[in-house]
Design a protein around this motif. Sequence first.
Motif: not given
Length: 416
Positions: A370-377, A381-385, A412-416
């Motif tokens: 995608g082109t949106d950084m925040q939307g991609g992150i 995150r939702e898929r990992i959850e 980057v690190q994402i918290a789930v």
Amino acid sequence: MRDTAPNRFHTITLGEWLDMCLEIYMKHTLKQSTYNSYESYIRVHLKPALGGLALQDITPRLLQQYYNYKAETEGLAPKTLVNINLFLHKALSFAVSEGYLQSNPAEAINLSRGHKPQIEILTRDEQAQLIRASYQHRYGVFVRLTLFTGLRLGELLGLRWEDIDFQMGLLHVRRTLNRLNKKERPTTLGEATTEIVIQAPKSENSIRSIPLLPSVAQDLLAWKSVQANDRLAVGEQYCDSGMLVTNPYGGYVEPRTFKDYYNQILELGGMRHFTFHALRHTFASRAMEQGMDPKTLSVILGHYSVSFTLDTYAHVLVDHKREGMALMEDLYNMVPISTQPNSYPLVITTQEDGTLLFTAPDFPAISFTGTDMQGGIQYVRERIEDELLTAVMPPMATPISQITIAANQLAVQIAV
């Protein structure tokens, strides 16, 4: 030896067979108490209703109807019906063995075991009250002995001094004393129908050794002095029977007389009535409350199995179960451990067309362009959850320091 069996077995009645079976097959092997029970089953229950029927006409359905009637109309206790059928099954098995019946009609019977009777137990206060009262009576020593050994009344009255090993601190149960109906029914008017019978205990398990508390052993030694005084008091009239429980003349004490003495002790203590057998139940309950293991208790009581002991005294185990569950309270009330959210690495790659590729090294199946950084992150995150909710064994998070990235990548690190 003359054969007393009937010549024509196809006409023999059930009553005739049961009488003959009891006398020929069973009498010589039965204890008198068991013989009396069997004779009573025949005379009181089986012969009046079924005794005149031909042996070959006895069927499972007929017996079931008979037991149903005895239970529903006459109110006979379930245990009694079970015992009658056990005897009948045993008697008819001999008829099968001899070829007079093809199968045992008492085999396919459905009988209720009924409700387990409520056992009576003294509270700790009542037990202490009874012990205090026992010191006011000649035979109180035997109330205390029973409270700390669990003896049955017949076992207590059947004890001889040779059964007490003071050196080892053991009491040996080897016989019982009971008043029973005579095997041969009286033929003379006014002749006694019962007699005192001293015999082996009711089962092999009942022949046992019970450790004596030192204070109980001292009680018995003091009782020896009472017997010695009895001997001096009556002189030549004293008969040394060797029994532990004796009257002032050295003879045995029979059950109903001892029950009278026991009731006197209850009255001395100002107590309500408890059966003497309640002392045995009280011993067993106190033993379990004090932590005695069921196997040891079962052996001391002379039970045929540990499961019977556990079933009989399950009420005591209720408190044990509560205590055991209370130990789990500490686990339930543990101070929660503050858990940090899992942090998984996310690699963001800038592609030649300017779009962003989002991948999770610990979840190879997850990727997003995608082109949106925040939307991609947020998407990753939702898929990992979702993956963590269904995963049997969640993957270990790879430290971000171990992620190798190219010039066009960002980790980057994402918290789930």
